[in-house]
Design a protein around this motif. Structure first.
Motif, PDB file in Angstrom:
ATOM      1  N   VAL A  73       0.847  -1.189   0.000  1.00 54.41           N
ATOM      2  CA  VAL A  73       0.000   0.000   0.000  1.00 54.41           C
ATOM      3  C   VAL A  73       0.886   1.244   0.000  1.00 54.41           C
ATOM      4  O   VAL A  73       1.924   1.269   0.666  1.00 54.41           O
ATOM      5  CB  VAL A  73      -0.891  -0.001   1.261  1.00 54.41           C
ATOM      6  N   ASN A  74       0.475   2.273  -0.737  1.00 55.98           N
ATOM      7  CA  ASN A  74       1.244   3.513  -0.712  1.00 55.98           C
ATOM      8  C   ASN A  74       0.750   4.436   0.410  1.00 55.98           C
ATOM      9  O   ASN A  74      -0.162   4.077   1.160  1.00 55.98           O
ATOM     10  CB  ASN A  74       1.239   4.202  -2.084  1.00 55.98           C
ATOM     11  N   THR A  75       1.331   5.604   0.507  1.00 55.09           N
ATOM     12  CA  THR A  75       0.992   6.525   1.596  1.00 55.09           C
ATOM     13  C   THR A  75      -0.415   7.112   1.466  1.00 55.09           C
ATOM     14  O   THR A  75      -0.911   7.714   2.406  1.00 55.09           O
ATOM     15  CB  THR A  75       2.013   7.687   1.674  1.00 55.09           C
ATOM     16  N   GLU A  76      -1.036   6.931   0.303  1.00 57.99           N
ATOM     17  CA  GLU A  76      -2.406   7.414   0.097  1.00 57.99           C
ATOM     18  C   GLU A  76      -3.449   6.314   0.325  1.00 57.99           C
ATOM     19  O   GLU A  76      -4.597   6.444  -0.077  1.00 57.99           O
ATOM     20  CB  GLU A  76      -2.545   7.971  -1.313  1.00 57.99           C
ATOM     21  N   ASN A  77      -3.021   5.216   0.963  1.00 62.38           N
ATOM     22  CA  ASN A  77      -3.891   4.059   1.211  1.00 62.38           C
ATOM     23  C   ASN A  77      -4.432   3.444  -0.074  1.00 62.38           C
ATOM     24  O   ASN A  77      -5.558   2.953  -0.119  1.00 62.38           O
ATOM     25  CB  ASN A  77      -5.041   4.411   2.156  1.00 62.38           C
ATOM     26  N   LYS A  78      -3.630   3.462  -1.118  1.00 66.58           N
ATOM     27  CA  LYS A  78      -3.973   2.818  -2.383  1.00 66.58           C
ATOM     28  C   LYS A  78      -3.167   1.540  -2.504  1.00 66.58           C
ATOM     29  O   LYS A  78      -1.951   1.535  -2.265  1.00 66.58           O
ATOM     30  CB  LYS A  78      -3.647   3.723  -3.585  1.00 66.58           C
ATOM     31  N   ILE A  79      -3.822   0.450  -2.895  1.00 67.43           N
ATOM     32  CA  ILE A  79      -3.124  -0.818  -3.095  1.00 67.43           C
ATOM     33  C   ILE A  79      -2.305  -0.719  -4.374  1.00 67.43           C
ATOM     34  O   ILE A  79      -2.839  -0.387  -5.435  1.00 67.43           O
ATOM     35  CB  ILE A  79      -4.125  -1.984  -3.172  1.00 67.43           C
ATOM     36  N   VAL A  80      -1.008  -0.997  -4.261  1.00 61.79           N
ATOM     37  CA  VAL A  80      -0.135  -0.930  -5.432  1.00 61.79           C
ATOM     38  C   VAL A  80       0.391  -2.309  -5.823  1.00 61.79           C
ATOM     39  O   VAL A  80       1.026  -2.456  -6.861  1.00 61.79           O
ATOM     40  CB  VAL A  80       1.036   0.064  -5.214  1.00 61.79           C
ATOM     41  N   GLY A  81       0.123  -3.328  -5.002  1.00 64.99           N
ATOM     42  CA  GLY A  81       0.546  -4.677  -5.338  1.00 64.99           C
ATOM     43  C   GLY A  81      -0.097  -5.707  -4.431  1.00 64.99           C
ATOM     44  O   GLY A  81      -0.349  -5.437  -3.264  1.00 64.99           O
ATOM     45  N   ILE A  82      -0.385  -6.879  -5.012  1.00 64.41           N
ATOM     46  CA  ILE A  82      -0.964  -7.998  -4.278  1.00 64.41           C
ATOM     47  C   ILE A  82      -0.266  -9.267  -4.761  1.00 64.41           C
ATOM     48  O   ILE A  82       0.024  -9.394  -5.945  1.00 64.41           O
ATOM     49  CB  ILE A  82      -2.486  -8.127  -4.546  1.00 64.41           C
ATOM     50  N   GLY A  83      -0.024 -10.201  -3.849  1.00 66.22           N
ATOM     51  CA  GLY A  83       0.581 -11.467  -4.252  1.00 66.22           C
ATOM     52  C   GLY A  83       0.379 -12.533  -3.201  1.00 66.22           C
ATOM     53  O   GLY A  83      -0.165 -12.277  -2.124  1.00 66.22           O
ATOM     54  N   TYR A  84       0.821 -13.730  -3.522  1.00 62.54           N
ATOM     55  CA  TYR A  84       0.714 -14.869  -2.609  1.00 62.54           C
ATOM     56  C   TYR A  84       1.841 -15.837  -2.901  1.00 62.54           C
ATOM     57  O   TYR A  84       2.491 -15.755  -3.947  1.00 62.54           O
ATOM     58  CB  TYR A  84      -0.647 -15.562  -2.762  1.00 62.54           C
ATOM     59  N   ASN A  85       2.091 -16.754  -1.948  1.00 59.62           N
ATOM     60  CA  ASN A  85       3.162 -17.711  -2.170  1.00 59.62           C
ATOM     61  C   ASN A  85       2.716 -18.777  -3.159  1.00 59.62           C
ATOM     62  O   ASN A  85       1.625 -19.317  -3.086  1.00 59.62           O
ATOM     63  CB  ASN A  85       3.636 -18.347  -0.857  1.00 59.62           C
ATOM     64  N   GLY A  86       3.571 -19.014  -4.089  1.00 63.55           N
ATOM     65  CA  GLY A  86       3.319 -20.003  -5.130  1.00 63.55           C
ATOM     66  C   GLY A  86       4.509 -20.018  -6.062  1.00 63.55           C
ATOM     67  O   GLY A  86       5.498 -19.330  -5.837  1.00 63.55           O
ATOM     68  N   MET A  87       4.405 -20.811  -7.081  1.00 59.55           N
ATOM     69  CA  MET A  87       5.496 -20.897  -8.045  1.00 59.55           C
ATOM     70  C   MET A  87       5.610 -19.582  -8.819  1.00 59.55           C
ATOM     71  O   MET A  87       4.617 -18.898  -9.038  1.00 59.55           O
ATOM     72  CB  MET A  87       5.232 -22.021  -9.041  1.00 59.55           C
ATOM     73  N   PRO A  88       6.828 -19.240  -9.231  1.00 58.75           N
ATOM     74  CA  PRO A  88       6.990 -18.054 -10.089  1.00 58.75           C
ATOM     75  C   PRO A  88       6.196 -18.229 -11.383  1.00 58.75           C
ATOM     76  O   PRO A  88       5.945 -19.355 -11.827  1.00 58.75           O
ATOM     77  CB  PRO A  88       8.491 -18.023 -10.373  1.00 58.75           C
ATOM     78  N   ASN A  89       5.796 -17.126 -11.993  1.00 57.85           N
ATOM     79  CA  ASN A  89       5.080 -17.190 -13.266  1.00 57.85           C
ATOM     80  C   ASN A  89       5.863 -18.026 -14.264  1.00 57.85           C
ATOM     81  O   ASN A  89       7.082 -17.903 -14.371  1.00 57.85           O
ATOM     82  CB  ASN A  89       4.854 -15.784 -13.836  1.00 57.85           C
ATOM     83  N   GLY A  90       5.158 -18.874 -14.972  1.00 55.26           N
ATOM     84  CA  GLY A  90       5.787 -19.717 -15.983  1.00 55.26           C
ATOM     85  C   GLY A  90       6.223 -21.074 -15.458  1.00 55.26           C
ATOM     86  O   GLY A  90       6.588 -21.939 -16.251  1.00 55.26           O
ATOM     87  N   CYS A  91       6.218 -21.286 -14.156  1.00 57.48           N
ATOM     88  CA  CYS A  91       6.591 -22.584 -13.573  1.00 57.48           C
ATOM     89  C   CYS A  91       5.318 -23.363 -13.251  1.00 57.48           C
ATOM     90  O   CYS A  91       4.384 -22.813 -12.674  1.00 57.48           O
ATOM     91  CB  CYS A  91       7.401 -22.397 -12.294  1.00 57.48           C
ATOM     92  N   SER A  92       5.312 -24.615 -13.603  1.00 57.84           N
ATOM     93  CA  SER A  92       4.137 -25.442 -13.356  1.00 57.84           C
ATOM     94  C   SER A  92       4.017 -25.805 -11.879  1.00 57.84           C
ATOM     95  O   SER A  92       4.994 -26.195 -11.242  1.00 57.84           O
ATOM     96  CB  SER A  92       4.224 -26.729 -14.175  1.00 57.84           C
ATOM     97  N   ASP A  93       2.810 -25.695 -11.364  1.00 59.74           N
ATOM     98  CA  ASP A  93       2.535 -26.096  -9.981  1.00 59.74           C
ATOM     99  C   ASP A  93       2.652 -27.601  -9.809  1.00 59.74           C
ATOM    100  O   ASP A  93       2.746 -28.095  -8.693  1.00 59.74           O
ATOM    101  CB  ASP A  93       1.109 -25.702  -9.594  1.00 59.74           C
ATOM    102  N   ASP A  94       2.612 -28.330 -10.906  1.00 62.28           N
ATOM    103  CA  ASP A  94       2.608 -29.789 -10.838  1.00 62.28           C
ATOM    104  C   ASP A  94       4.001 -30.402 -10.956  1.00 62.28           C
ATOM    105  O   ASP A  94       4.176 -31.566 -10.623  1.00 62.28           O
ATOM    106  CB  ASP A  94       1.720 -30.353 -11.949  1.00 62.28           C
ATOM    107  N   LEU A  95       4.986 -29.647 -11.417  1.00 58.86           N
ATOM    108  CA  LEU A  95       6.298 -30.231 -11.680  1.00 58.86           C
ATOM    109  C   LEU A  95       7.271 -30.156 -10.509  1.00 58.86           C
ATOM    110  O   LEU A  95       8.186 -30.962 -10.425  1.00 58.86           O
ATOM    111  CB  LEU A  95       6.931 -29.567 -12.907  1.00 58.86           C
ATOM    112  N   LEU A  96       7.115 -29.191  -9.637  1.00 59.15           N
ATOM    113  CA  LEU A  96       8.046 -29.041  -8.519  1.00 59.15           C
ATOM    114  C   LEU A  96       7.388 -29.532  -7.229  1.00 59.15           C
ATOM    115  O   LEU A  96       6.168 -29.525  -7.089  1.00 59.15           O
ATOM    116  CB  LEU A  96       8.484 -27.584  -8.401  1.00 59.15           C
ATOM    117  N   PRO A  97       8.208 -29.959  -6.241  1.00 54.09           N
ATOM    118  CA  PRO A  97       7.652 -30.539  -5.012  1.00 54.09           C
ATOM    119  C   PRO A  97       7.051 -29.494  -4.074  1.00 54.09           C
ATOM    120  O   PRO A  97       7.456 -28.334  -4.072  1.00 54.09           O
ATOM    121  CB  PRO A  97       8.873 -31.193  -4.361  1.00 54.09           C
ATOM    122  N   TRP A  98       6.105 -29.942  -3.259  1.00 51.57           N
ATOM    123  CA  TRP A  98       5.479 -29.095  -2.258  1.00 51.57           C
ATOM    124  C   TRP A  98       5.819 -29.556  -0.844  1.00 51.57           C
ATOM    125  O   TRP A  98       5.341 -28.993   0.126  1.00 51.57           O
ATOM    126  CB  TRP A  98       3.954 -29.092  -2.436  1.00 51.57           C
TER     127      TRP A  98
END
Length: 104
Positions: A48-73
């Protein structure tokens, strides 16, 4: 025959049970965490910036382009390469938010 409420009967006060900014942003982070496919931890982030505006959202998971099925959990294994940690899923939620904000 009854009529609806008179406009003067309706309160013109603002609600006082709304979420404060910190609770709102935590709720957004919590909701984002629900996107995680990690069976042992779900992490969400909301920048969030100083104006209480959301500038980014994310969650834990594989990086973009990596399959969730190929790497171990797994959290533990005889060989560390058979766990999720060498691949960055555990901290990737927060990093992904910062990276996406800096590199649109």
């Amino acid at each position: 025959m009854t009529s609806g409420p008179n406009m003067s009967d309706i309160s013109c006060k603002k609600r006082d049970d709304y979420l404060e900014w910190p609770e709102y942003f935590m709720a957004v982070a919590f909701l984002s965490a629900q996107r995680s496919k990690d069976p042992s931890s779900q992490v969400g982030a909301c920048i969030v910036n100083t104006e209480n505006k959301i500038v980014g959202i994310g969650y834990n998971g594989m990086p973009n382009g990596c399959s969730d099925d190929l790497l171990p959990w797994r959290r533990t294994a005889e060989n560390k390469l058979d766990t999720k940690y060498p691949y960055g899923q555990a901290r990737w939620g927060k990093c992904k938010v910062v990276f996406k904000k800096c590199h649109p």
